[in-house]
Design a protein around this motif. Structure first.
Motif, PDB file in Angstrom:
ATOM      1  N   LEU A 101       0.831  -1.207   0.000  1.00 43.96           N
ATOM      2  CA  LEU A 101       0.000   0.000   0.000  1.00 43.96           C
ATOM      3  C   LEU A 101       0.859   1.249   0.000  1.00 43.96           C
ATOM      4  O   LEU A 101       0.575   2.216  -0.700  1.00 43.96           O
ATOM      5  CB  LEU A 101      -0.942  -0.008   1.200  1.00 43.96           C
ATOM      6  N   LYS A 102       1.956   1.199   0.777  1.00 48.93           N
ATOM      7  CA  LYS A 102       2.836   2.367   0.863  1.00 48.93           C
ATOM      8  C   LYS A 102       3.398   2.717  -0.526  1.00 48.93           C
ATOM      9  O   LYS A 102       3.396   3.867  -0.933  1.00 48.93           O
ATOM     10  CB  LYS A 102       3.961   2.037   1.855  1.00 48.93           C
ATOM     11  N   THR A 103       3.851   1.692  -1.229  1.00 47.72           N
ATOM     12  CA  THR A 103       4.463   1.942  -2.538  1.00 47.72           C
ATOM     13  C   THR A 103       3.426   2.336  -3.578  1.00 47.72           C
ATOM     14  O   THR A 103       3.639   3.255  -4.372  1.00 47.72           O
ATOM     15  CB  THR A 103       5.284   0.713  -2.962  1.00 47.72           C
ATOM     16  N   ARG A 104       2.279   1.650  -3.583  1.00 53.39           N
ATOM     17  CA  ARG A 104       1.255   2.020  -4.576  1.00 53.39           C
ATOM     18  C   ARG A 104       0.775   3.454  -4.323  1.00 53.39           C
ATOM     19  O   ARG A 104       0.497   4.194  -5.270  1.00 53.39           O
ATOM     20  CB  ARG A 104       0.108   1.011  -4.535  1.00 53.39           C
ATOM     21  N   ARG A 105       0.709   3.871  -3.058  1.00 53.67           N
ATOM     22  CA  ARG A 105       0.332   5.269  -2.757  1.00 53.67           C
ATOM     23  C   ARG A 105       1.389   6.219  -3.305  1.00 53.67           C
ATOM     24  O   ARG A 105       1.067   7.235  -3.903  1.00 53.67           O
ATOM     25  CB  ARG A 105       0.220   5.483  -1.244  1.00 53.67           C
ATOM     26  N   ALA A 106       2.648   5.865  -3.085  1.00 50.54           N
ATOM     27  CA  ALA A 106       3.740   6.738  -3.550  1.00 50.54           C
ATOM     28  C   ALA A 106       3.754   6.812  -5.080  1.00 50.54           C
ATOM     29  O   ALA A 106       4.004   7.884  -5.652  1.00 50.54           O
ATOM     30  CB  ALA A 106       5.072   6.215  -3.020  1.00 50.54           C
ATOM     31  N   MET A 107       3.470   5.702  -5.744  1.00 50.28           N
ATOM     32  CA  MET A 107       3.424   5.709  -7.213  1.00 50.28           C
ATOM     33  C   MET A 107       2.298   6.613  -7.715  1.00 50.28           C
ATOM     34  O   MET A 107       2.470   7.408  -8.639  1.00 50.28           O
ATOM     35  CB  MET A 107       3.212   4.287  -7.745  1.00 50.28           C
ATOM     36  N   ALA A 108       1.126   6.474  -7.069  1.00 53.48           N
ATOM     37  CA  ALA A 108      -0.031   7.273  -7.493  1.00 53.48           C
ATOM     38  C   ALA A 108       0.229   8.752  -7.241  1.00 53.48           C
ATOM     39  O   ALA A 108      -0.095   9.614  -8.069  1.00 53.48           O
ATOM     40  CB  ALA A 108      -1.279   6.813  -6.748  1.00 53.48           C
ATOM     41  N   GLN A 109       0.860   9.069  -6.091  1.00 51.88           N
ATOM     42  CA  GLN A 109       1.131  10.478  -5.783  1.00 51.88           C
ATOM     43  C   GLN A 109       2.158  11.053  -6.752  1.00 51.88           C
ATOM     44  O   GLN A 109       2.024  12.191  -7.201  1.00 51.88           O
ATOM     45  CB  GLN A 109       1.597  10.630  -4.321  1.00 51.88           C
ATOM     46  N   LEU A 110       3.164  10.250  -7.095  1.00 49.36           N
ATOM     47  CA  LEU A 110       4.163  10.743  -8.060  1.00 49.36           C
ATOM     48  C   LEU A 110       3.506  10.999  -9.419  1.00 49.36           C
ATOM     49  O   LEU A 110       3.797  12.009 -10.076  1.00 49.36           O
ATOM     50  CB  LEU A 110       5.322   9.734  -8.186  1.00 49.36           C
ATOM     51  N   ALA A 111       2.609  10.109  -9.816  1.00 46.18           N
ATOM     52  CA  ALA A 111       1.906  10.318 -11.095  1.00 46.18           C
ATOM     53  C   ALA A 111       1.086  11.612 -11.038  1.00 46.18           C
ATOM     54  O   ALA A 111       1.062  12.390 -11.993  1.00 46.18           O
ATOM     55  CB  ALA A 111       1.017   9.122 -11.410  1.00 46.18           C
ATOM     56  N   ALA A 112       0.436  11.848  -9.898  1.00 44.27           N
ATOM     57  CA  ALA A 112      -0.346  13.080  -9.735  1.00 44.27           C
ATOM     58  C   ALA A 112       0.584  14.297  -9.702  1.00 44.27           C
ATOM     59  O   ALA A 112       0.305  15.329 -10.329  1.00 44.27           O
ATOM     60  CB  ALA A 112      -1.165  13.002  -8.449  1.00 44.27           C
ATOM     61  N   ASP A 113       1.688  14.181  -8.979  1.00 48.96           N
ATOM     62  CA  ASP A 113       2.635  15.307  -8.871  1.00 48.96           C
ATOM     63  C   ASP A 113       3.202  15.678 -10.241  1.00 48.96           C
ATOM     64  O   ASP A 113       3.480  16.850 -10.513  1.00 48.96           O
ATOM     65  CB  ASP A 113       3.766  14.958  -7.899  1.00 48.96           C
ATOM     66  N   ASN A 114       3.399  14.675 -11.102  1.00 52.86           N
ATOM     67  CA  ASN A 114       3.873  14.963 -12.457  1.00 52.86           C
ATOM     68  C   ASN A 114       2.871  15.827 -13.213  1.00 52.86           C
ATOM     69  O   ASN A 114       3.256  16.785 -13.894  1.00 52.86           O
ATOM     70  CB  ASN A 114       4.128  13.659 -13.218  1.00 52.86           C
ATOM     71  N   LEU A 115       1.585  15.500 -13.070  1.00 57.42           N
ATOM     72  CA  LEU A 115       0.547  16.303 -13.747  1.00 57.42           C
ATOM     73  C   LEU A 115       0.564  17.732 -13.218  1.00 57.42           C
ATOM     74  O   LEU A 115       0.528  18.699 -13.985  1.00 57.42           O
ATOM     75  CB  LEU A 115      -0.839  15.692 -13.499  1.00 57.42           C
ATOM     76  N   MET A 116       0.646  17.847 -11.877  1.00 53.89           N
ATOM     77  CA  MET A 116       0.609  19.182 -11.271  1.00 53.89           C
ATOM     78  C   MET A 116       1.835  19.990 -11.679  1.00 53.89           C
ATOM     79  O   MET A 116       1.727  21.161 -12.039  1.00 53.89           O
ATOM     80  CB  MET A 116       0.514  19.067  -9.752  1.00 53.89           C
ATOM     81  N   ALA A 117       3.014  19.353 -11.629  1.00 50.48           N
ATOM     82  CA  ALA A 117       4.252  20.084 -11.936  1.00 50.48           C
ATOM     83  C   ALA A 117       4.248  20.563 -13.385  1.00 50.48           C
ATOM     84  O   ALA A 117       4.636  21.696 -13.673  1.00 50.48           O
ATOM     85  CB  ALA A 117       5.460  19.190 -11.668  1.00 50.48           C
ATOM     86  N   TYR A 118       3.794  19.715 -14.287  1.00 47.22           N
ATOM     87  CA  TYR A 118       3.837  20.111 -15.707  1.00 47.22           C
ATOM     88  C   TYR A 118       2.772  21.140 -16.042  1.00 47.22           C
ATOM     89  O   TYR A 118       3.050  22.144 -16.698  1.00 47.22           O
ATOM     90  CB  TYR A 118       3.681  18.874 -16.593  1.00 47.22           C
ATOM     91  N   LEU A 119       1.563  20.895 -15.561  1.00 47.45           N
ATOM     92  CA  LEU A 119       0.458  21.773 -15.973  1.00 47.45           C
ATOM     93  C   LEU A 119       0.422  23.086 -15.194  1.00 47.45           C
ATOM     94  O   LEU A 119      -0.162  24.057 -15.651  1.00 47.45           O
ATOM     95  CB  LEU A 119      -0.880  21.027 -15.852  1.00 47.45           C
ATOM     96  N   THR A 120       1.082  23.113 -14.025  1.00 46.00           N
ATOM     97  CA  THR A 120       1.084  24.395 -13.293  1.00 46.00           C
ATOM     98  C   THR A 120       2.433  25.112 -13.391  1.00 46.00           C
ATOM     99  O   THR A 120       2.481  26.328 -13.315  1.00 46.00           O
ATOM    100  CB  THR A 120       0.703  24.223 -11.793  1.00 46.00           C
ATOM    101  N   LYS A 121       3.531  24.345 -13.571  1.00 42.59           N
ATOM    102  CA  LYS A 121       4.849  25.011 -13.594  1.00 42.59           C
ATOM    103  C   LYS A 121       5.613  24.787 -14.896  1.00 42.59           C
ATOM    104  O   LYS A 121       6.687  25.347 -15.092  1.00 42.59           O
ATOM    105  CB  LYS A 121       5.711  24.512 -12.423  1.00 42.59           C
ATOM    106  N   GLY A 122       5.118  23.884 -15.744  1.00 46.43           N
ATOM    107  CA  GLY A 122       5.754  23.685 -17.054  1.00 46.43           C
ATOM    108  C   GLY A 122       6.880  22.674 -17.073  1.00 46.43           C
ATOM    109  O   GLY A 122       7.503  22.456 -18.117  1.00 46.43           O
TER     110      GLY A 122
END
Ligand code: 8YV
Length: 329
Positions: free
Chosen positions: A294-315
């Motif tokens: 669960l710990k790793t799957r959460r971290a994977m999902a958060q990293l995938a989300a963080d990638n969207l946020m970083a690209y779409l909000t900061k480029g």
């Protein structure tokens, strides 16, 4: 209120991850966790600027042409063989993956599967559960040692190296490996791993672990000719992608005991399983769970989300696979 950019999350993911996305985006989710056809995926992607995908959705030229607003596809997986990277690059769409956060968990599972396979764990448990255990015997489910045996690793990226570390330092295993590019000598020395040709790897390994990326080049990298080079006492473990192994050839080899056993976490047509695989006793089969804590799957999902946020909000995304190549849409 200004309108938030619309994005799609293609599979059910952890609520806290969706909540973090909702701080920035108008998020469409798939709470029923349905598996969409390519046409359904395209329909839901209309107007979306980003997608968080599981790693199974094919992102190709046809989909990109049909979704002109799409700017980023973020995979919740380190493997991204579902991306047609040249097509994404040509379309100006960024692809991101989810590396590092799953490395140690996946390496742990490599050992779980290796130990289960070499020591015949599931086969013997099935025997016991079926009420077939009538007496102890000297060679009852006698398997192969893992400690001290030679471990062959095909694909020496982050996960391969984490497996090598466990093998050399925890199980006293001589480690040999083959990879597209050889590691530098300092890393080889640290891991206590020796580079060999692919044929030498197949011939010398007592246990062979597959952790290479899947591509046209690695399709059926292990087929009848390769299996024929392996020791008859060897085990084969696949943690990477099903298409790397020719399953028909593997079933024949397991049946004829041309190798001792196999442990498979990934399959050619998953989640459909080649029925012949289910008829051979000397194979351990698991449903693509190498990274499943669960710990790793959460971290994977958060990293995938963080990638969207970083690209779409900061480029700039955190772990892009084609940055620098694309002219963004
Ligand atoms: C994922 C994997 O769980 O990261 C990868 O490449 O194979 C697994 O860890 C799976 O791909 C999610 O779809």
């Amino acid at each position: 209120m200004t309108q938030r950019p619309p994005i799609l999350v293609t599979r059910a993911v952890f609520p806290e991850v969706v909540a973090s996305l909702r701080e920035h985006f108008d998020v469409e989710t798939n709470d029923a966790d349905d598996i969409w056809t390519p046409a359904q995926l395209i329909e839901r992607l209309q107007g979306k600027v980003g997608a968080l995908t599981s790693g199974a959705e094919r992102i190709d030229a046809a989909l990109l042409a049909a979704c002109p607003e799409l700017r980023i596809v973020s995979n919740l997986a380190v493997g991204y063989n579902n991306f047609d990277v040249p097509a994404m690059t040509a379309a100006g769409v960024l692809g991101t993956n989810a590396p590092d956060v799953l490395t140690e968990t996946t390496a742990d599972f490599g050992f779980a599967l290796l130990l289960a396979t070499a020591r015949r764990l599931t086969e013997s448990e099935h025997f016991l559960r079926a009420g077939q255990w009538k007496k102890w015997g000297l060679d009852l489910f006698a398997g192969a040692d893992v400690h001290g045996a030679t471990l062959g690793i095909l694909g020496m990226g982050r996960i391969g190296q984490a497996i090598a570390k466990r093998a050399a330092h925890g199980f006293d295993m001589p480690v040999i490996y083959h990879n597209r590019s050889r590691l530098d000598s300092a890393t080889e020395a640290k891991l206590d791993a020796r580079y060999v040709s692919k044929n030498e790897l197949l011939q010398q390994a007592d246990h062979l672990m597959l952790v290479l990326p899947y591509s046209a080049e690695s399709h059926h990298a292990i087929a009848a000719a390769e299996i024929a080079l392996m020791k008859p006492t060897a085990t084969l473990i696949n943690l990477a992608r099903g298409g790397i192994v020719d399953e028909t050839a593997l079933v024949a080899a397991l049946r004829d005991r041309r190798i001792a056993a196999a442990g498979l976490d990934v399959f050619e047509g998953e989640p459909k399983i080649n029925p012949a695989l289910l008829t051979v006793p000397n194979v351990v089969l698991t449903p693509h769970i190498a990274s499943a804590t669960l710990k790793t799957r959460r971290a994977m999902a958060q990293l995938a989300a963080d990638n969207l946020m970083a690209y779409l909000t900061k480029g700039a995304a955190l772990t892009p696979v084609n940055a620098g190549l694309i002219k963004p849409r």
